[in-house]
Scaffold this motif. Structure first.
Motif, short mmCIF file in Angstrom:
data_model
loop_
_atom_site.label_atom_id
_atom_site.label_comp_id
_atom_site.label_asym_id
_atom_site.label_seq_id
_atom_site.Cartn_x
_atom_site.Cartn_y
_atom_site.Cartn_z
N MET A 131 0.82 -1.38 0.14
CA MET A 131 -0.04 0.02 0.49
C MET A 131 1.23 1.26 -0.12
O MET A 131 2.23 1.48 0.76
CB MET A 131 -1.17 -0.33 1.09
CG MET A 131 -1.96 -1.51 1.18
SD MET A 131 -3.18 -1.20 -0.25
CE MET A 131 -3.82 0.67 0.36
N ALA A 132 0.06 1.75 -0.96
CA ALA A 132 0.93 3.74 -1.08
C ALA A 132 0.72 4.81 0.24
O ALA A 132 -1.15 4.26 0.05
CB ALA A 132 0.78 4.02 -1.98
N THR A 133 0.91 5.19 0.68
CA THR A 133 -0.26 6.41 0.89
C THR A 133 0.77 7.26 1.20
O THR A 133 1.85 7.66 0.15
CB THR A 133 0.62 6.53 3.12
OG1 THR A 133 1.85 6.49 3.17
CG2 THR A 133 -0.18 5.45 3.54
N VAL A 134 -0.36 8.80 1.01
CA VAL A 134 0.19 10.41 0.55
C VAL A 134 0.42 11.19 0.98
O VAL A 134 -1.67 11.09 1.44
CB VAL A 134 0.09 10.32 -1.23
CG1 VAL A 134 0.16 11.76 -1.39
CG2 VAL A 134 0.15 9.42 -2.24
N THR A 135 0.19 12.38 1.90
CA THR A 135 0.09 12.88 2.80
C THR A 135 -0.22 14.25 2.15
O THR A 135 0.94 14.43 1.28
CB THR A 135 0.89 12.99 3.82
OG1 THR A 135 1.11 11.44 4.35
CG2 THR A 135 0.77 14.56 4.92
N ILE A 136 -1.95 15.04 2.08
CA ILE A 136 -1.32 15.95 1.38
C ILE A 136 -2.42 16.55 2.62
O ILE A 136 -2.90 16.66 3.42
CB ILE A 136 -2.27 15.96 0.47
CG1 ILE A 136 -4.31 15.68 0.47
CG2 ILE A 136 -2.96 14.66 -0.82
CD1 ILE A 136 -4.96 15.28 0.11
N ALA A 137 -1.96 18.53 1.86
CA ALA A 137 -2.06 19.58 2.55
C ALA A 137 -3.12 20.77 2.02
O ALA A 137 -2.46 20.91 0.92
CB ALA A 137 -1.13 20.13 3.97
N ARG A 138 -4.17 21.38 2.66
CA ARG A 138 -4.03 22.88 2.39
C ARG A 138 -4.75 22.97 3.08
O ARG A 138 -5.61 23.70 3.95
CB ARG A 138 -5.31 22.29 1.52
CG ARG A 138 -6.01 23.39 0.72
CD ARG A 138 -7.58 23.22 -0.22
NE ARG A 138 -9.06 22.81 0.59
CZ ARG A 138 -9.47 22.47 0.44
NH1 ARG A 138 -10.37 21.71 -0.87
NH2 ARG A 138 -10.66 22.06 1.52
N GLY A 139 -3.63 24.79 3.63
CA GLY A 139 -3.60 26.03 4.09
C GLY A 139 -3.48 25.30 5.64
O GLY A 139 -2.78 23.65 5.71
N GLU A 140 -4.07 24.94 6.76
CA GLU A 140 -3.78 24.28 8.47
C GLU A 140 -4.57 22.73 7.81
O GLU A 140 -4.00 22.22 8.79
CB GLU A 140 -4.62 24.72 8.92
CG GLU A 140 -4.07 25.64 9.37
CD GLU A 140 -3.14 26.18 9.42
OE1 GLU A 140 -2.48 25.15 10.30
OE2 GLU A 140 -2.41 27.05 9.06
#
Length: 405
Positions: A131-140
């Protein structure tokens, strides 16, 4: 907050959105992540080569491109101070802005069910082989996307290239920079021709896009920018003074865009199409020289090659080693020779005096066909692959460069 999908794609340009559309049409759950909010402009020659069009036609977007008024480009002209050489394409290409095309492809992917995550920055990735994981962010706000497969479509240069330890990022010798600006011609302009103009250690491409706009886009070696400090107007003044044909070009066009767009370093070094389990597509998998006008086509075609392998990987994770090898072989067959020839041609085009000497001779009539054969995929081969785009199984590997006729 977290969510799970079959395939996560980082980058929603032509490669990422094409891949997302193909996979979503096959019924896979796809997350399409991009730090920019679409529509957005992008540095590009904005020339859509004819060998990309069968895929876009199969996706159902070619009609939208034509309806937007994208010019049909039928010829290429190589211009110098002592003359020019012109040849005809075997099929009409298109001139289309990235502002329009990228948004169109993203919306097409979403219409087939892809999850749209533009405006979200991928800040971290992980891949344990299952499994792959991607951490994404938009502002806080942050989210975690888990996926059975991960595709990298972040372009020529991204922060993950450094994090993955990719060899090309350490290159300090072969760095080039791209720049572009939209213009309007002061008088009537032949929208059916793309022009290539030479200057020392670089070149320009000039072609029309929708809206009666001309895109002038260039590539220059980093060594030529010393002293300009990011002031592209100053650099343009310098090359206009050096080359008579460039002086005439810019004298006949008025800016239609405030300022220039410019790029991160463009490095023409080999890149692996699979990196630590991530299937790379588009410029992330290999950069073809912009002078060929084949960058967007290559991005779209790489998505066409990756899609069936990723779909099979989702269904059969144990087949990962085979699928990674298959994609690596298919990618090399499709692109390695093409990229090599683009560099050879670039070395000529970035030497104005040598180009002028060639243009002063009677160039053989077959030269244009030869250049197209070496820098493009056969139209018929791409059309055959596009016909089976929604089918299971991997496409054949007989997609290398050969005559287009």
């Amino acid at each position: 907050m977290s969510e799970q999908v079959d395939v996560a794609i980082i980058g929603a340009g032509p490669a990422g959105s094409t891949l997302a559309a193909i996979l979503a049409r096959r019924g896979l759950a796809v997350a399409l992540i991009d730090r920019d909010v679409f529509p957005r402009d992008k540095l590009c020659g904005e020339f859509l080569s004819y060998d990309a069009l069968p895929v876009l036609d199969a996706l159902g977007v070619l009609g939208d491109i034509d309806a937007a008024g994208s010019p049909r480009i039928t010829r290429c002209r190589v211009a110098g101070n002592r003359g020019s050489y012109e040849f005809t394409f075997p099929h009409p290409a298109r001139g289309v802005s990235r502002l329009f095309l990228d948004d169109l492809l993203l919306r097409k992917a979403v219409s087939h069910g892809a999850r749209r995550l533009d405006g979200w920055t991928a800040s971290d990735i992980g891949n344990d082989g299952e499994m792959a994981t991607v951490t994404i962010a938009r502002g806080e706000e942050t989210r975690t996307i888990t996926a059975r497969a991960l595709a990298g479509a972040w372009g020529r240069w991204g922060r993950f290239d450094s994090l993955l330890g990719r060899g090309f990022v350490r290159d300090r010798t072969h760095r080039n920079f791209g720049f572009k600006r939209h213009y309007r011609a002061a008088s009537s302009h032949d929208s059916e021709v793309i022009e290539l103009h030479s200057f020392r250690r670089g070149y320009l491409g000039v072609s029309a896009v929708e809206g009666n706009v001309t895109n002038i886009c260039g590539l220059v070696h980093a060594s030529r920018l010393t002293g300009h400090k990011g002031r592209w107007e100053s650099f343009i003044d310098e090359i206009r003074a050096e080359e008579r044909h460039l002086g005439a070009l810019f004298a006949s066009h008025e800016p239609a865009q405030e300022g220039f767009l410019s790029s991160e370093p463009v490095i023409f070094r080999a890149r692996s199409p699979v990196e630590q389990g991530i299937f790379m597509i588009g410029d992330a998998s290999g950069v073809i020289d912009p002078l060929t006008g084949n960058g967007m086509a290559m991005a779209i075609q790489s998505a066409l090659l990756a899609a069936p392998r990723l779909a099979e990987l989702v269904a059969n994770p144990a087949e990962r080693p085979r699928l990674e090898r298959e994609y690596t072989v298919a990618h090399a067959a499709m692109f390695t020779s093409r990229i090599g020839w683009s560099r050879r041609i670039a070395r000529l085009l970035s030497r104005p005096r040598l180009l002028d000497a060639l243009l002063a001779t009677r160039s053989p009539r077959w030269l244009g066909s030869f250049l197209l054969q070496k820098t493009r995929a056969p139209y018929e081969a791409i059309a055959r692959l596009a016909e089976h785009m929604d089918c299971g199984g991997s496409p054949p590997l007989s997609t290398g460069t050969r005559p287009n006729h």
